[in-house]
Write a protein that holds these residues in place. Structure first.
Motif, PDB file in Angstrom:
ATOM      1  N   MET A   1       1.923  12.756  31.763  1.00  0.00           N
ATOM      2  CA  MET A   1       0.791  12.177  32.517  1.00  0.00           C
ATOM      3  C   MET A   1       1.168  10.773  32.978  1.00  0.00           C
ATOM      4  N   GLU A   2       0.806  10.487  34.198  1.00  0.00           N
ATOM      5  CA  GLU A   2       1.117   9.187  34.795  1.00  0.00           C
ATOM      6  C   GLU A   2      -0.031   8.232  34.533  1.00  0.00           C
ATOM      7  N   SER A   3       0.290   7.041  33.959  1.00  0.00           N
ATOM      8  CA  SER A   3      -0.728   6.048  33.655  1.00  0.00           C
ATOM      9  C   SER A   3      -0.314   4.699  34.194  1.00  0.00           C
ATOM     10  N   ILE A   4      -1.334   3.910  34.587  1.00  0.00           N
ATOM     11  CA  ILE A   4      -1.068   2.545  35.039  1.00  0.00           C
ATOM     12  C   ILE A   4      -2.133   1.624  34.474  1.00  0.00           C
ATOM     13  N   ILE A   5      -1.814   0.328  34.412  1.00  0.00           N
ATOM     14  CA  ILE A   5      -2.776  -0.707  34.069  1.00  0.00           C
ATOM     15  C   ILE A   5      -3.154  -1.410  35.350  1.00  0.00           C
ATOM     16  N   SER A   6      -4.465  -1.488  35.611  1.00  0.00           N
ATOM     17  CA  SER A   6      -4.930  -2.104  36.863  1.00  0.00           C
ATOM     18  C   SER A   6      -5.875  -3.253  36.537  1.00  0.00           C
ATOM     19  N   LYS A   7      -5.738  -4.344  37.320  1.00  0.00           N
ATOM     20  CA  LYS A   7      -6.591  -5.517  37.119  1.00  0.00           C
ATOM     21  C   LYS A   7      -7.358  -5.825  38.396  1.00  0.00           C
ATOM     22  N   GLY A   8      -8.517  -6.480  38.227  1.00  0.00           N
ATOM     23  CA  GLY A   8      -9.310  -6.882  39.372  1.00  0.00           C
ATOM     24  C   GLY A   8     -10.348  -7.898  38.955  1.00  0.00           C
ATOM     25  N   ASN A   9     -10.917  -8.574  39.973  1.00  0.00           N
ATOM     26  CA  ASN A   9     -11.936  -9.580  39.677  1.00  0.00           C
ATOM     27  C   ASN A   9     -13.201  -8.934  39.104  1.00  0.00           C
ATOM     28  N   THR A  10     -13.430  -7.669  39.453  1.00  0.00           N
ATOM     29  CA  THR A  10     -14.550  -6.903  38.906  1.00  0.00           C
ATOM     30  C   THR A  10     -14.019  -5.592  38.390  1.00  0.00           C
ATOM     31  N   LEU A  11     -14.842  -4.879  37.621  1.00  0.00           N
ATOM     32  CA  LEU A  11     -14.460  -3.574  37.089  1.00  0.00           C
ATOM     33  C   LEU A  11     -14.247  -2.587  38.225  1.00  0.00           C
ATOM     34  N   ASP A  12     -15.142  -2.575  39.171  1.00  0.00           N
ATOM     35  CA  ASP A  12     -14.997  -1.654  40.327  1.00  0.00           C
ATOM     36  C   ASP A  12     -13.711  -1.925  41.090  1.00  0.00           C
ATOM     37  N   GLU A  13     -13.378  -3.218  41.252  1.00  0.00           N
ATOM     38  CA  GLU A  13     -12.160  -3.556  42.005  1.00  0.00           C
ATOM     39  C   GLU A  13     -10.910  -3.112  41.269  1.00  0.00           C
ATOM     40  N   ALA A  14     -10.917  -3.292  39.919  1.00  0.00           N
ATOM     41  CA  ALA A  14      -9.754  -2.858  39.138  1.00  0.00           C
ATOM     42  C   ALA A  14      -9.566  -1.341  39.240  1.00  0.00           C
ATOM     43  N   ILE A  15     -10.680  -0.575  39.184  1.00  0.00           N
ATOM     44  CA  ILE A  15     -10.601   0.898  39.290  1.00  0.00           C
ATOM     45  C   ILE A  15     -10.134   1.295  40.681  1.00  0.00           C
ATOM     46  N   ARG A  16     -10.677   0.621  41.715  1.00  0.00           N
ATOM     47  CA  ARG A  16     -10.294   0.986  43.109  1.00  0.00           C
ATOM     48  C   ARG A  16      -8.814   0.731  43.350  1.00  0.00           C
ATOM     49  N   LEU A  17      -8.322  -0.413  42.879  1.00  0.00           N
ATOM     50  CA  LEU A  17      -6.904  -0.726  43.096  1.00  0.00           C
ATOM     51  C   LEU A  17      -6.008   0.262  42.355  1.00  0.00           C
ATOM     52  N   GLY A  18      -6.429   0.641  41.125  1.00  0.00           N
ATOM     53  CA  GLY A  18      -5.640   1.590  40.365  1.00  0.00           C
ATOM     54  C   GLY A  18      -5.612   2.963  41.012  1.00  0.00           C
ATOM     55  N   LEU A  19      -6.741   3.404  41.545  1.00  0.00           N
ATOM     56  CA  LEU A  19      -6.793   4.712  42.219  1.00  0.00           C
ATOM     57  C   LEU A  19      -5.918   4.721  43.475  1.00  0.00           C
ATOM     58  N   GLU A  20      -5.938   3.590  44.194  1.00  0.00           N
ATOM     59  CA  GLU A  20      -5.077   3.500  45.388  1.00  0.00           C
ATOM     60  C   GLU A  20      -3.610   3.582  45.005  1.00  0.00           C
ATOM     61  N   GLN A  21      -3.287   2.916  43.888  1.00  0.00           N
ATOM     62  CA  GLN A  21      -1.887   2.915  43.458  1.00  0.00           C
ATOM     63  C   GLN A  21      -1.434   4.306  43.034  1.00  0.00           C
ATOM     64  N   LEU A  22      -2.319   5.084  42.371  1.00  0.00           N
ATOM     65  CA  LEU A  22      -1.986   6.442  41.936  1.00  0.00           C
ATOM     66  C   LEU A  22      -2.222   7.476  43.028  1.00  0.00           C
ATOM     67  N   GLN A  23      -2.888   7.026  44.096  1.00  0.00           N
ATOM     68  CA  GLN A  23      -3.260   7.925  45.189  1.00  0.00           C
ATOM     69  C   GLN A  23      -4.030   9.126  44.623  1.00  0.00           C
ATOM     70  N   ALA A  24      -5.120   8.774  43.883  1.00  0.00           N
ATOM     71  CA  ALA A  24      -5.930   9.816  43.255  1.00  0.00           C
ATOM     72  C   ALA A  24      -7.409   9.455  43.394  1.00  0.00           C
ATOM     73  N   THR A  25      -8.264  10.471  43.130  1.00  0.00           N
ATOM     74  CA  THR A  25      -9.718  10.252  43.131  1.00  0.00           C
ATOM     75  C   THR A  25     -10.201  10.120  41.696  1.00  0.00           C
ATOM     76  N   ARG A  26     -11.442   9.729  41.557  1.00  0.00           N
ATOM     77  CA  ARG A  26     -12.034   9.571  40.215  1.00  0.00           C
ATOM     78  C   ARG A  26     -11.987  10.873  39.425  1.00  0.00           C
ATOM     79  N   GLU A  27     -12.155  12.020  40.120  1.00  0.00           N
ATOM     80  CA  GLU A  27     -12.175  13.306  39.445  1.00  0.00           C
ATOM     81  C   GLU A  27     -10.804  13.692  38.904  1.00  0.00           C
TER      82      GLU A  27
END
Length: 638
Positions: A1-27
């Protein structure tokens, strides 16, 4: 399984940046929150949010079961390819899904970011107080400790459906110290009977508690001297009753008697009381006690040590208490064998009378003591100053017990009213004298005006007292008659204020001597067409009574049937059955404050309580009637 650590000024921003990096959706990922963002002073800078995002393969999504679990206070979940787990939120728990608080049941979707928190700590402030009762006999401490309640999240194993629960942990903190309690006691002037053990126990309380922390010492009243009767009795004994209600005459003891030389009474000295103490240290006084003054009547003598009273002739001992004076004497006894009829004549005796047979038509029996008749009384008159017992039937007769005491009771009611009113008048006249300096004839005029206006009840009571003395003169001693004349002359004729003080003292002495009259009774098995008047209780033990007129200065108790006639009892009535199915009129009366109890009441029965009358229009059972002061009517308890 591929995992990454993502950071952001807000929780939503950290999740959005991480999803973009993995090129995946929340599901297609699982998200673990490592750190929430935190704002610093004035929002000028922030501490970044950090999340761990793991990409889930298609095979893993298809193979895994939906489940949710709590571990170390952190919530985890996974979905299957077709469904997700669900959570029920319990007390003390707050659940946030994607930043919004949810409640009740939540179905988890793939990619949901879940945050769970325990509710904030609750503080219930405690209180304490010390109260003292109105009599200053007890001080009570109330303590309600301060409670700190906090919730702790409970872990649970993986499950398709789970309930989020939190355990309540309560920390108890004291609200008062021992020193504060003792300081308050000093402020309240509480110095006596302090209960140290109770104070220490209350300080350890984990819940609301009331506890006495100071207790006064009650006073112990003393006892005036008294005369103890050691032999015989003031009341005649009864024959033994069988279980079926009949009398076993072989067991008759008759009126108890003693022989010359017997010790009949012992004189006991007064016992002083013990003062008490309130919690404030105030002493509770006790009344003074007084020795008994013994007057020796006929047939008795005192022992050399002045403690014992001896019989010098045979008879029945009698002790009459009049205030602080006890009059001890012997009452002689007459035993009449056989019937009282024309061959024997009427029987009158200055003592007790026992009649072994019947009292026949037209005959009279009169005693200054008690009367016991072992057979019947037919169309006869039986009169005694004490108790009367007829162990069989009374047919068309008259029975009167304690007639003198009934007259004395009436006089005592008037005498108490006169005393109260005379005390008030003396105070009123003293006040007028101080203000106006009234004296001589003017004083008589003032008293006359007071009697006409403010003290009309005094005038009425004196007139009533005198009327009773005139109508019942034969039943009263000369002392009652003379007192009535003095009251009339001093208060209503001469209006002599200078004699009021002595008159009041004499009234109080007369009341004291007669306020403890002995209670006598009438007891018989059956009565028909008869008149029964007694100063004490009247008890019908057998079948009952028919068409009788009954007056009882105490209670009236009829274990059988009451049919026809009128009955009155000063202290209440109990009857098993009243009236008849044919509607014969039967009237039962008591004063206000007393009750009429009837197990079975027939239609047509009339009851009277005070001046209020009620007629039963239908048959009733188990009835208790009493006066309801608030409603102003007769109240029934069925």
């Amino acid at each position: 399984m591929e995992s990454i650590i993502s950071k952001g000024n807000t929780l939503d921003e950290a999740i959005r940046l991480g999803l973009e990096q993995l090129q995946a959706t929340r599901e297609q990922v699982s998200i673990e929150i490592i750190q929430h963002e935190k704002k610093r002073l004035f929002g000028l800078s922030t501490k970044q949010a950090i999340v761990k995002i793991t990409k889930i393969s298609v095979d893993e999504l298809n193979d895994q079961d939906a489940k949710v679990w709590m571990e170390d206070g952190r919530l985890f979940y996974q979905r299957s390819s077709s469904e997700g787990p669900s959570i029920t939120i319990g007390e003390g728990v707050k659940l946030f899904r994607n930043g919004e608080e949810v409640d009740r049941v939540v179905s988890i979707k793939q990619g949901d970011v879940l945050e769970v928190h325990a509710e904030e700590e609750k503080v219930i402030e405690g209180t304490w107080d010390i109260t003292v009762d109105s009599q200053k006999m007890q001080a009570t401490l109330l303590i309600e400790p301060t409670l700190h309640k906090r919730y702790v999240l409970l872990d649970f194993p993986p499950a398709k459906h789970a309930q989020l629960n939190a355990q309540i942990l309560t920390e108890v903190k004291p609200v008062v110290t021992y020193e504060e309690i003792t300081q308050r006691l000093e402020q309240l002037h509480i110095v006596h009977g302090i209960l140290e053990e109770n104070i220490n126990e209350a300080l350890q309380a984990t819940e609301k508690i009331h506890v006495a922390i100071a207790q006064g010492t009650p006073s112990q009243e003393g006892k005036d001297g008294w005369v103890e009767v050691k032999a015989g009795s003031n009341q005649p004994k009864k024959p033994k009753m069988r279980q079926d209600g009949t009398v076993d005459y072989r067991e008759i003891e008759g009126v108890p008697s003693v022989q010359a030389g017997d010790v009949i009474a012992v004189i006991h000295p007064a016992q002083p009381g013990i003062p008490g103490k309130r919690v404030t240290g105030e002493v509770i006084p006790v009344r003074d006690t007084f020795p008994v003054h013994v007057q020796l009547g006929k047939g008795v003598a005192m022992s050399e040590d002045g403690v014992k009273i001896m019989a010098v002739e045979s008879g029945r001992p009698q002790v009459v208490q009049k205030g602080r004076t006890a009059i001890v004497s012997m009452i002689p006894k007459l035993v009449h064998q056989g019937d009282v009829d024309l061959s024997t004549g009427n029987v009158r005796f200055k003592g007790d009378i026992e009649i072994i047979g019947n009292v026949q038509d037209g005959m009279e029996v009169e005693a200054e003591g008690s009367v016991v008749i072992f057979q019947n009384a037919n169309r006869a008159k039986i009169q005694a100053q004490q108790s009367i017992f007829i162990y069989q039937n009374l047919i068309s007769g008259t029975v009167i017990s304690g007639e003198q005491k009934m007259a004395v009771t009436e006089l005592m009611e008037s005498l108490n009213t006169i005393r109260q009113q005379l005390e008030r008048m003396i105070v009123t006249v003293q006040q007028i004298t101080v203000i106006s300096n009234v004296e001589g004839k003017n004083m008589n005029w003032v008293i006359g005006k007071l009697i006409e206006t403010k003290f009309q009840s005094l005038q009425a009571a004196v007139k009533k007292y005198r009327e009773i003395c005139q109508t019942k003169r034969e039943q009263l001693s000369e002392a009652w008659i003379q007192l009535g004349e003095r009251l009339h002359t001093c208060i209503l004729v001469q209006k002599a204020y200078e004699s009021f003080a002595k008159l009041l003292r004499d009234l109080e002495e007369m009341i004291s001597q007669n306020e403890q009259l002995s209670v006598d009774s009438i007891e018989l098995s059956y009565a028909l067409n008869s008149v029964i008047h007694g100063s004490g209780d009247v008890v019908i033990t057998g079948k009952g009574c028919y068409n009788c007129n009954i007056y009882a200065g105490g209670k009236l108790v009829i274990h059988g049937v009451l049919r026809g006639g009128e009955v009155y009892a000063q202290k209440g009535i109990y009857v098993r059955e009243v009236g008849s199915s044919s509607g014969i009129k039967t009237v039962l009366s008591v004063p206000k404050g007393e009750t009429i109890q009837m197990d079975h009441v027939w239609e047509g029965t009339v009851i009277r309580i005070g001046k209020k009358t009620y007629t039963f229009m239908e048959e009733k059972k188990a009835v208790c009637a009493r006066w309801n002061e608030e409603a102003g009517e007769i109240q029934f308890e069925v």
